[in-house]
Design an enzyme around this catalytic site. Structure first.
Site, PDB file in Angstrom:
ATOM      1  N   TRP B 331       0.843  -1.208   0.000  1.00 27.88           N
ATOM      2  CA  TRP B 331       0.000   0.000   0.000  1.00 27.88           C
ATOM      3  C   TRP B 331       0.877   1.256   0.000  1.00 27.88           C
ATOM      4  O   TRP B 331       0.565   2.242  -0.655  1.00 27.88           O
ATOM      5  CB  TRP B 331      -0.904   0.009   1.244  1.00 27.88           C
ATOM      6  CG  TRP B 331      -1.856   1.171   1.276  1.00 27.88           C
ATOM      7  CD1 TRP B 331      -3.106   1.217   0.753  1.00 27.88           C
ATOM      8  CD2 TRP B 331      -1.631   2.459   1.869  1.00 27.88           C
ATOM      9  NE1 TRP B 331      -3.673   2.440   0.962  1.00 27.88           N
ATOM     10  CE2 TRP B 331      -2.790   3.231   1.647  1.00 27.88           C
ATOM     11  CE3 TRP B 331      -0.563   3.053   2.552  1.00 27.88           C
ATOM     12  CZ2 TRP B 331      -2.912   4.542   2.091  1.00 27.88           C
ATOM     13  CZ3 TRP B 331      -0.683   4.358   2.986  1.00 27.88           C
ATOM     14  CH2 TRP B 331      -1.855   5.092   2.749  1.00 27.88           C
ATOM     15  N   HIS B 332       1.985   1.171   0.749  1.00 28.20           N
ATOM     16  CA  HIS B 332       2.844   2.347   0.856  1.00 28.20           C
ATOM     17  C   HIS B 332       3.619   2.640  -0.422  1.00 28.20           C
ATOM     18  O   HIS B 332       4.036   3.778  -0.651  1.00 28.20           O
ATOM     19  CB  HIS B 332       3.816   2.198   2.032  1.00 28.20           C
ATOM     20  CG  HIS B 332       3.217   2.607   3.341  1.00 28.20           C
ATOM     21  ND1 HIS B 332       2.438   1.760   4.084  1.00 28.20           N
ATOM     22  CD2 HIS B 332       3.240   3.780   4.008  1.00 28.20           C
ATOM     23  CE1 HIS B 332       2.022   2.395   5.172  1.00 28.20           C
ATOM     24  NE2 HIS B 332       2.488   3.626   5.150  1.00 28.20           N
ATOM     25  N   GLY B 333       3.834   1.647  -1.242  1.00 29.25           N
ATOM     26  CA  GLY B 333       4.565   1.912  -2.482  1.00 29.25           C
ATOM     27  C   GLY B 333       4.655   0.673  -3.343  1.00 29.25           C
ATOM     28  O   GLY B 333       4.786  -0.441  -2.831  1.00 29.25           O
ATOM     29  N   PHE B 496      -0.765   7.915  -2.457  1.00 31.39           N
ATOM     30  CA  PHE B 496      -1.233   6.567  -2.096  1.00 31.39           C
ATOM     31  C   PHE B 496      -2.667   6.342  -2.532  1.00 31.39           C
ATOM     32  O   PHE B 496      -3.426   7.244  -2.670  1.00 31.39           O
ATOM     33  CB  PHE B 496      -1.104   6.342  -0.596  1.00 31.39           C
ATOM     34  CG  PHE B 496       0.336   6.376  -0.155  1.00 31.39           C
ATOM     35  CD1 PHE B 496       1.304   5.760  -0.916  1.00 31.39           C
ATOM     36  CD2 PHE B 496       0.711   7.053   0.988  1.00 31.39           C
ATOM     37  CE1 PHE B 496       2.634   5.809  -0.531  1.00 31.39           C
ATOM     38  CE2 PHE B 496       2.032   7.106   1.378  1.00 31.39           C
ATOM     39  CZ  PHE B 496       2.991   6.492   0.624  1.00 31.39           C
TER      40      PHE B 496
END
Lengths: 355, 496
Positions: B331-333, B496
């Site tokens: 989710w963060h990257g 995001f």
């Protein structure tokens, strides 16, 4: 709201606004050191006597004409409303702004601004526009000439633009917090140093020599504004050897002048008649005149301007004479100081190191 | 539209005035229009994404709500459709990158990610799952549901809200309340302080350190490590402060996203206090379902058979934790760095959980563990551990260990005053501003304790309140990194 809250609330709001105004005043550039051009436009508002002639344009005007010489030799009162890289649209709005305060008999517009309609560098915009008093002319000038990324809000509240100067505040910011010293001589930027013409870059051919349509539009607007106000408009090209003033450009301006019955003086062609000596009369290798060149230019222009109806020798007016004599004294003192510095060091201290 | 822009300031001020001037029953309609206008600022085409999510989720939720026994297939359809859009937009290049590495190809796509797609997708999916489980009824009004999905402040950086909590807030009639507006404005100002004075100042310097590990080694690794965390926190928490403050001015209370995370004494506690809305979402919609899934139960039975009862009991927790952190990482990257980062956090917390008994004995055995200084030590240790784990986000896996070794070797001899500091583009005054600002943040955290600084300020005399807020305003106005000469920088968490 309870009455007991009203007074503290008003006082607090007033104190906050005062503090903000003070901080803004502290943080905006003062243009009192190496770069003084940013002070020229606002100095006009200190004038309390009218002018028969207004010069409009960029550095080719404010470095090439000496109003003090025009006064001394012809009794012509004049002011230069010019700033670094001043665009033609800015010149138009400055003329509009000037007409709020006075109606000159003649306006001399330097046509070099025709070659570049849009501003390349925000700094030049700030130096021209920040000095203008708020009016619809200033608003329109900003709107017309803002570069990408500039905001009207930053002109309304310059602290938003210059807030980052907190890191570079210097003694000048405090010294000139309340009042600034006079740096120009009726808009003239004095330089008494000498740098003869050397090797100039070769003229580069251009694919297209036509001026921007918007530049023509503003030239028309300047002409019409002068016509509406009974002002004689003269077009001028200063004797700068660089950047190149192409024949094709000159021909277009000449044609325009002819078409509208305007006088056009190309001082590059008249350099001999003006007696410009490019080994002595320029301080930056032929781009701009020094004080000696500017005085010669003023003598030349004095003859032309004297012939315009309404532009008179006003040296007999005692009030004007007193004002201009004071200006002359300041002019002479600065010239003497610069000459002494140049003789001693080979350069002018102010423009090479900060005061 | 950037939250840090004159355009947003004008937009929000205008909205607030109109919001309190129109009949209150139309306030939510205005908010919906404003939200779509805000979102369309990036290009009208981007409106299609939240609109597609709104329509599909609203239709499916209505259908689920009408069923006596909600259809799991229908739920899965909703989840697949919306997570599918997110996955395609956000992870196609990541997948193609991996394929390129394996097959030696050079495929890529150039899609621009719609603003805040993860936030509104997660929020909508939470709603869909809640409706499926019958926690509340589906919203019958499409426009109202559209506002829940696209409420403009939360579109930029979250927080991820729950429908049952937000419903009351979004659709209630709000009168102008001077205290609430004043508090909201203070909160926004605090956010701008974190973002403009700290995050946008330190960000480029940290990026320079991270981008050139060969130049910035030794003590600079420590500077980068600490700076990165300060940057992340100031940027994200600043954004959240602006969002929550803006909503508060409009009379809408949103869920909090931070609870003084740097006061945590363990990594598990830290993650309960940092990005709380995402962690709650993951706990509720991933952890519990994963722990009670058929796969977990089967694995637990197998583990019990092979390794004993204790292992069997722990298996579902391990599976659920690994799933949560895998998702949190991705989710963060969209890169393996983030996957590794998520798993590294998970591993540290699982080891820590395994050692709970040892810790308990240690605490019983040594009395000093109850002392204040030891608690401070735990806080610092947790902070440094978090900073170190963040390195997995920006350095390749092996580089993290190499840089850590390099840092350890240079601790005794290395110095920051070797000229490299000037390469970071910050002047002495910038460093000073950073130092003072960070100290102010830390001090305000210590002084206010559990309470928010705004609550503390509210209890002070009026003149003191005003002086504090005006001082903060001046700090942002003058020392903030904004305007010409600076690139207006997006919030990191916008992507995001």
């Amino acid at each position: 709201m309870k009455a007991k809250w009203k007074i503290p609330l008003i006082l607090t709001a007033a104190a906050s606004l005062l503090l903000l105004a003070g901080l803004q005043r502290l943080l905006v550039p003062k243009y009192m050191g190496k770069v003084v051009e940013g002070s020229f436009i606002e100095e006009y508002y200190k004038e309390d006597t009218p002018h028969d002639v207004i010069f409009l344009g960029d550095c080719e005007v404010y470095e090439n004409i000496s109003p003090v010489t025009l006064w001394r030799e012809y009794g012509i009162t004049s002011y230069i409303r010019g700033s670094a890289q001043q665009l033609i649209a800015q010149s138009y709005y400055l003329l509009e702004d000037t007409l709020r305060y006075e109606t000159p008999k003649a306006v001399v517009f330097n046509v070099s601004a025709m070659q570049q309609y849009e501003q390349e560098n925000e700094t030049y915009n700030r130096m021209t526009l920040d000095g203008m008093r708020w009016s619809s002319s200033k608003w329109n000038a900003i709107r017309e000439t803002m570069t990408d990324g500039e905001h009207m809000l930053e002109y309304l509240f310059p602290i938003l633009r210059f807030h980052d100067r907190w890191k570079e505040l210097e003694s000048d910011d405090l010294r000139y917090f309340f009042t600034k010293k006079q740096v120009s001589h009726n808009g003239y930027y004095m330089r008494a140093d000498v740098r003869p013409v050397g090797n100039l870059p070769v003229e580069r051919r251009r694919r297209d020599y036509s001026f921007d349509d918007r530049a023509w539009e503003y030239l028309d607007r300047i002409r019409l504004l002068c016509e509406q106000n009974g002002i004689c408009l003269i077009l001028m090209k200063a004797p700068s050897l660089y950047p190149a003033w192409y024949e094709q450009w000159d021909a277009q301006i000449r044609e325009y002048a002819q078409e509208h019955g305007l006088q056009y003086q190309n001082c590059i062609e008249a350099a001999d008649e003006i007696q410009i000596d490019f080994t002595q009369d320029t301080y930056d290798g032929g781009l701009h005149m020094n004080v000696y060149g500017a005085e010669k230019m003023s003598r030349y222009w004095g003859k032309i301007l004297s012939e315009i109806p309404g532009v008179e020798d006003r040296r007999t007016d005692e009030k004007l004479a007193a004002v201009w004599n004071a200006k002359g004294e300041y002019y002479d003192a600065m010239k003497a100081q610069q000459e002494q510095e140049f003789a001693q060091f080979g350069y002018l201290v102010q423009f090479y190191t900060e005061e | 539209m950037l939250l840090v822009s004159y355009k947003f300031a004008a937009f929000f001020a205008g909205l607030a005035v109109v919001y309190y001037s129109i009949p209150r029953r139309y306030q939510w309609v205005l908010l919906l229009a404003a939200s779509y206008l805000f979102y369309a600022g990036g290009g009208p085409v981007y409106l299609l994404y939240p609109m597609a999510t709104t329509l599909s989720v609203w239709l499916i939720a209505r259908r689920l709500s009408a069923m006596e026994r909600p259809s799991k297939r229908l739920l899965l359809l909703g989840l697949l459709l919306n997570f599918g859009i997110l996955a395609v937009l956000k992870y196609t290049n990541f997948a193609l990158g991996n394929l390129n590495r394996l097959a030696g190809t050079d495929y890529s796509v150039s899609w621009v990610l719609p603003l805040g797609i993860s936030y509104y997708t997660f929020q909508s999916m939470g709603y869909l799952i809640d409706v499926y489980h019958g926690k509340y009824k589906a919203e019958p009004n499409l426009a109202r549901f559209a506002l829940f999905v696209s409420f403009f402040p939360q579109m930029t950086a979250g927080p991820i809200n729950r429908f049952d909590a937000m419903k009351q807030e979004l659709f209630a009639e709000h009168r102008p309340d001077s205290v609430r507006i004043w508090t909201g404005a203070q909160r926004m100002l605090t956010g701008y302080f974190k973002k403009l004075v700290i995050a946008d100042r330190i960000g480029p310097a940290v990026s320079a350190i991270i981008a050139s590990p060969e130049v910035f080694d030794g003590p600079y690794v420590l500077l980068g490590m600490l700076g990165y965390t300060v940057w992340m926190y100031a940027d994200f928490a600043g954004g959240i402060d602006i969002v929550i403050g803006a909503a508060q001015i409009l009379g809408i209370r949103m869920t909090e996203n931070f609870d003084r995370p740097f006061a945590s004494r363990s990594l598990a506690e830290f993650w309960r206090r940092w990005h709380m809305s995402l962690m709650q979402w993951l706990r509720e919609y991933i952890f519990f379902p994963a722990a009670s899934s058929r796969f977990s139960q089967k694995t637990a039975a197998l583990f019990q058979k092979w390794f004993g009862k204790k292992c069997g009991r722990k298996a579902p927790v391990y599976i659920a934790n690994l799933t949560v952190w895998l998702i949190a990482g991705i989710w963060h990257g969209a890169s393996w760095n983030f996957v590794v980062w998520g798993l590294a956090n998970c591993v540290v917390m699982l080891i820590s959980a395994e050692l709970t008994g040892v810790y308990r004995k240690f605490r019983k055995r040594f009395a000093f563990t109850g002392r204040k200084w030891y608690r401070c030590f735990e806080v610092v240790r947790t902070f440094l551990l978090f900073c170190w784990l963040e390195m997995f986000e920006y350095y390749p896996f092996m580089t993290v260990f190499a840089m850590t070794a390099n840092l350890a070797a240079s601790l005794a001899s290395g110095s920051l005053a070797d000229g490299r500091l000037q390469l970071l583009g910050l002047e002495r005054a910038d460093w000073l501003a950073l130092l003072i600002s960070v100290l102010l943040l830390v001090l305000s955290g210590i002084l206010t304790g559990e309470k928010r600084i705004s609550a503390r300020i509210r209890r002070s005399p009026a003149w003191m309140q005003y002086a504090a807020v005006f001082g903060l305003f001046l700090a942002v106005l003058i020392t903030g990194v904004y305007g010409r000469g600076y690139e207006a920088s997006q919030f990191i968490y916008n992507q995001f």
